[in-house]
Design a protein around this motif. Structure first.
Motif, PDB file in Angstrom:
ATOM      1  N   ARG A  45      -5.118  27.426 -10.031  1.00 57.32           N
ATOM      2  CA  ARG A  45      -4.316  25.839 -10.194  1.00 57.32           C
ATOM      3  C   ARG A  45      -5.831  25.286 -10.030  1.00 57.32           C
ATOM      4  O   ARG A  45      -6.020  24.272  -9.538  1.00 57.32           O
ATOM      5  N   PHE A  46      -6.348  24.822 -11.022  1.00 61.74           N
ATOM      6  CA  PHE A  46      -7.602  24.261 -10.831  1.00 61.74           C
ATOM      7  C   PHE A  46      -7.277  22.765 -11.368  1.00 61.74           C
ATOM      8  O   PHE A  46      -6.710  22.273 -12.416  1.00 61.74           O
ATOM      9  N   ASN A  47      -8.258  21.467 -10.324  1.00 58.33           N
ATOM     10  CA  ASN A  47      -7.372  19.771 -10.679  1.00 58.33           C
ATOM     11  C   ASN A  47      -8.346  19.687 -11.259  1.00 58.33           C
ATOM     12  O   ASN A  47      -9.526  19.509 -10.515  1.00 58.33           O
ATOM     13  N   TYR A  48      -8.096  18.870 -12.224  1.00 54.29           N
ATOM     14  CA  TYR A  48      -9.283  18.809 -12.889  1.00 54.29           C
ATOM     15  C   TYR A  48      -9.557  17.337 -13.175  1.00 54.29           C
ATOM     16  O   TYR A  48      -8.850  16.443 -13.760  1.00 54.29           O
ATOM     17  N   SER A  49     -10.871  16.441 -12.449  1.00 51.48           N
ATOM     18  CA  SER A  49     -10.061  15.260 -11.868  1.00 51.48           C
ATOM     19  C   SER A  49     -10.849  14.613 -13.331  1.00 51.48           C
ATOM     20  O   SER A  49     -10.780  12.998 -13.623  1.00 51.48           O
ATOM     21  N   CYS A  50     -11.750  15.240 -14.261  1.00 52.79           N
ATOM     22  CA  CYS A  50     -11.952  14.076 -15.514  1.00 52.79           C
ATOM     23  C   CYS A  50     -10.771  13.400 -16.469  1.00 52.79           C
ATOM     24  O   CYS A  50     -10.904  13.157 -16.950  1.00 52.79           O
ATOM     25  N   CYS A  51      -9.720  14.709 -16.494  1.00 50.08           N
ATOM     26  CA  CYS A  51      -8.672  13.900 -16.764  1.00 50.08           C
ATOM     27  C   CYS A  51      -6.763  14.224 -16.166  1.00 50.08           C
ATOM     28  O   CYS A  51      -5.909  13.948 -17.095  1.00 50.08           O
ATOM     29  N   GLY A  52      -7.194  14.809 -14.964  1.00 54.59           N
ATOM     30  CA  GLY A  52      -6.362  14.690 -14.328  1.00 54.59           C
ATOM     31  C   GLY A  52      -4.965  15.126 -14.799  1.00 54.59           C
ATOM     32  O   GLY A  52      -3.401  14.803 -14.810  1.00 54.59           O
ATOM     33  N   THR A  53      -5.140  16.639 -14.875  1.00 59.01           N
ATOM     34  CA  THR A  53      -4.637  18.134 -15.275  1.00 59.01           C
ATOM     35  C   THR A  53      -5.382  19.148 -14.656  1.00 59.01           C
ATOM     36  O   THR A  53      -5.906  18.649 -13.355  1.00 59.01           O
ATOM     37  N   ILE A  54      -4.083  20.141 -14.690  1.00 59.94           N
ATOM     38  CA  ILE A  54      -4.286  21.346 -14.033  1.00 59.94           C
ATOM     39  C   ILE A  54      -4.147  23.089 -14.902  1.00 59.94           C
ATOM     40  O   ILE A  54      -3.308  22.527 -15.384  1.00 59.94           O
ATOM     41  N   ASP A  55      -5.180  22.870 -14.911  1.00 60.71           N
ATOM     42  CA  ASP A  55      -5.564  24.578 -15.798  1.00 60.71           C
ATOM     43  C   ASP A  55      -6.217  25.562 -15.275  1.00 60.71           C
ATOM     44  O   ASP A  55      -6.342  25.296 -13.592  1.00 60.71           O
ATOM     45  N   PRO A  56      -5.328  26.961 -15.299  1.00 63.28           N
ATOM     46  CA  PRO A  56      -6.443  27.975 -14.857  1.00 63.28           C
ATOM     47  C   PRO A  56      -7.669  28.056 -15.041  1.00 63.28           C
ATOM     48  O   PRO A  56      -8.408  28.714 -14.333  1.00 63.28           O
ATOM     49  N   CYS A  57      -8.723  27.867 -16.230  1.00 62.18           N
ATOM     50  CA  CYS A  57      -9.831  27.678 -16.567  1.00 62.18           C
ATOM     51  C   CYS A  57     -10.270  26.829 -17.490  1.00 62.18           C
ATOM     52  O   CYS A  57      -9.714  25.719 -17.904  1.00 62.18           O
ATOM     53  N   ASN A  58     -11.786  26.901 -17.598  1.00 67.87           N
ATOM     54  CA  ASN A  58     -12.306  25.388 -18.275  1.00 67.87           C
ATOM     55  C   ASN A  58     -12.430  26.079 -19.995  1.00 67.87           C
ATOM     56  O   ASN A  58     -12.041  24.914 -20.416  1.00 67.87           O
ATOM     57  N   TRP A  59     -12.340  27.010 -19.756  1.00 67.29           N
ATOM     58  CA  TRP A  59     -11.696  27.527 -21.701  1.00 67.29           C
ATOM     59  C   TRP A  59     -10.359  26.866 -21.521  1.00 67.29           C
ATOM     60  O   TRP A  59      -9.969  26.338 -22.935  1.00 67.29           O
ATOM     61  N   CYS A  85     -21.002  29.838 -10.306  1.00 66.94           N
ATOM     62  CA  CYS A  85     -21.681  28.961 -10.800  1.00 66.94           C
ATOM     63  C   CYS A  85     -21.369  27.387 -10.809  1.00 66.94           C
ATOM     64  O   CYS A  85     -20.316  27.623 -10.789  1.00 66.94           O
ATOM     65  N   SER A  86     -21.628  27.497  -9.027  1.00 69.04           N
ATOM     66  CA  SER A  86     -21.744  26.219  -8.930  1.00 69.04           C
ATOM     67  C   SER A  86     -21.728  25.173 -10.337  1.00 69.04           C
ATOM     68  O   SER A  86     -21.028  23.455  -9.995  1.00 69.04           O
ATOM     69  N   ILE A  87     -22.666  25.049 -11.133  1.00 70.28           N
ATOM     70  CA  ILE A  87     -22.836  24.197 -12.232  1.00 70.28           C
ATOM     71  C   ILE A  87     -22.320  23.818 -13.340  1.00 70.28           C
ATOM     72  O   ILE A  87     -21.179  23.144 -13.370  1.00 70.28           O
ATOM     73  N   CYS A  88     -21.705  25.018 -13.785  1.00 72.05           N
ATOM     74  CA  CYS A  88     -20.446  25.615 -14.596  1.00 72.05           C
ATOM     75  C   CYS A  88     -19.271  25.335 -13.935  1.00 72.05           C
ATOM     76  O   CYS A  88     -18.363  25.403 -14.606  1.00 72.05           O
ATOM     77  N   GLN A  89     -19.067  25.846 -12.707  1.00 71.34           N
ATOM     78  CA  GLN A  89     -18.000  25.246 -12.495  1.00 71.34           C
ATOM     79  C   GLN A  89     -17.652  26.964 -12.937  1.00 71.34           C
ATOM     80  O   GLN A  89     -16.243  26.725 -12.998  1.00 71.34           O
ATOM     81  N   LEU A  90     -17.772  28.149 -12.482  1.00 72.23           N
ATOM     82  CA  LEU A  90     -17.480  29.483 -13.700  1.00 72.23           C
ATOM     83  C   LEU A  90     -17.529  30.300 -12.442  1.00 72.23           C
ATOM     84  O   LEU A  90     -18.283  30.791 -11.705  1.00 72.23           O
ATOM     85  N   TRP A  91     -16.163  30.951 -12.668  1.00 72.72           N
ATOM     86  CA  TRP A  91     -15.716  32.040 -12.163  1.00 72.72           C
ATOM     87  C   TRP A  91     -15.509  33.623 -12.787  1.00 72.72           C
ATOM     88  O   TRP A  91     -15.130  33.041 -13.848  1.00 72.72           O
ATOM     89  N   SER A  92     -16.506  34.493 -12.473  1.00 76.44           N
ATOM     90  CA  SER A  92     -16.107  36.063 -13.671  1.00 76.44           C
ATOM     91  C   SER A  92     -16.883  37.315 -13.061  1.00 76.44           C
ATOM     92  O   SER A  92     -17.408  36.909 -12.090  1.00 76.44           O
ATOM     93  N   ASP A  93     -15.874  38.026 -13.750  1.00 75.09           N
ATOM     94  CA  ASP A  93     -15.897  39.588 -13.030  1.00 75.09           C
ATOM     95  C   ASP A  93     -17.022  40.475 -13.650  1.00 75.09           C
ATOM     96  O   ASP A  93     -17.500  41.662 -12.726  1.00 75.09           O
ATOM     97  N   LYS A  94     -17.583  39.117 -14.320  1.00 73.57           N
ATOM     98  CA  LYS A  94     -18.836  39.917 -14.645  1.00 73.57           C
ATOM     99  C   LYS A  94     -20.413  39.379 -14.144  1.00 73.57           C
ATOM    100  O   LYS A  94     -20.172  38.239 -13.460  1.00 73.57           O
ATOM    101  N   ASP A  95     -21.352  39.481 -14.382  1.00 74.49           N
ATOM    102  CA  ASP A  95     -23.194  39.540 -14.057  1.00 74.49           C
ATOM    103  C   ASP A  95     -22.843  37.781 -14.891  1.00 74.49           C
ATOM    104  O   ASP A  95     -22.984  38.147 -15.854  1.00 74.49           O
TER     105      ASP A  95
END
Length: 304
Positions: free
Chosen positions: A24-38, A81-91
């Motif tokens: 439930r990522f709250n995107y302030s850029c568009c005022g929407t909620i989505d599960p990931c950046n993709w 990654c705090s720059i991309c705001q990305l969470w991943s199960d990979k390195d």
């Protein structure tokens, strides 16, 4: 603006990062909620996503983006990654030149400034550089970006870029030509050697070749060497042979010549065709065979 609420099942998980423990990522850029950046880019067309808050999947605590929950202290994913705001199960590590995260540990993936893309460090010094920046390229096999992708990108000998797994899948299915220029996408020397051997083992019979005419230089199937046809006459000595007789000059394998006659069915016409090679881009004349047409300049069978 009011937050665009999406059904809960669409906000908790997605196919891009199924194992992360925040949602439930709250995107302030568009005022929407989505599960990931993709998902956000695909649904909203947003080019610069900005997440203001996330929710922990374990304790449902809403909080600012981070690597672990401020309440229950679980790690949201293996890497963050705090720059991309990305969470991943990979390195993953953030490439400042690309401006995005790449799969792999720092030092295992390096940036090529000519291609403007990252490659595994073990091939960075030997890879072919692309004809233009990877940012401008889509994989010609899957038609997805060659730059902004978690997939490994490779450069073909013809300098066109493809995804590595797309290349592997295409080669397994027998598609060895680049979709853009039709040059070979890899080393085909072993395949060409097999085709040459197959041609030697399957000599063409008269049914596959144009008829022999006076003036032709043909191969002698039964005795070897070449035969210059001076005349063709019916086999009067043996009318039941079912074959005309050819009279002319026989050049044996050792170079000796003599006047000789052979039954027409014992001879094979040298049938040549003009071919254009996709690999070396040279036109040449080569012997016809249904197995393949070999370029006389570079030995490739990637011809037309």
């Amino acid at each position: 603006s009011a937050v665009d609420i999406i059904p809960n099942d669409l906000c908790l998980t997605c196919e891009h990062y199924p194992v992360k423990k925040c949602s439930r990522f709250n995107y302030s850029c568009c005022g929407t909620i989505d599960p990931c950046n993709w998902c956000h880019r695909e649904r909203r067309g947003c080019k610069a996503p900005v997440i203001s808050t996330i929710m922990c999947s374990e304790c449902n605590t809403e909080q600012s983006p981070s690597a672990q929950c401020v309440n229950c202290h679980i790690q949201f994913a293996k890497s963050y990654c705090s720059i991309c705001q990305l969470w991943s199960d990979k390195d993953i590590w953030h490439c400042n030149d690309c401006g995005i995260c790449r799969v792999g540990k720092e030092g295992e993936v390096l940036h090529c400034h000519a291609c403007d893309c990252c490659y595994p460090s073990d091939i960075i010094s030997t890879h072919f550089c692309g004809k233009k920046s990877a940012r401008e390229v889509v994989c010609p096999i899957c038609n997805e970006s060659a730059f902004a992708t978690p997939k490994i990108t490779c450069v073909l000998p013809c300098n066109h870029m493809v995804h590595h797994h797309c290349l592997t899948d295409a080669m397994k299915k027998g598609h060895y030509r680049c979709p853009l220029c039709r040059k070979c996408m890899g080393d085909m020397s072993a395949t060409w050697a097999e085709m040459r051997y197959s041609i030697l083992q399957q000599p063409l019979g008269p049914a596959h070749l144009p008829p022999i005419q006076v003036g032709d230089t043909v191969d002698v199937i039964t005795a070897g060497g070449e035969f210059l046809v001076r005349s063709i006459e019916p086999d009067r000595a043996n009318p039941c042979s079912g074959s005309d007789v050819c009279y002319g000059i026989w050049t044996q394998a050792n170079g000796n010549t003599m006047e000789m006659n052979f039954l027409l069915r014992c001879l094979r016409k040298k049938s040549t065709v003009d071919v254009q090679c996709f690999d070396c881009e040279v036109r040449s004349q080569t012997l016809f065979h249904y197995v393949g047409l070999e370029c006389q300049n570079c030995g490739s069978f990637n011809t037309t």
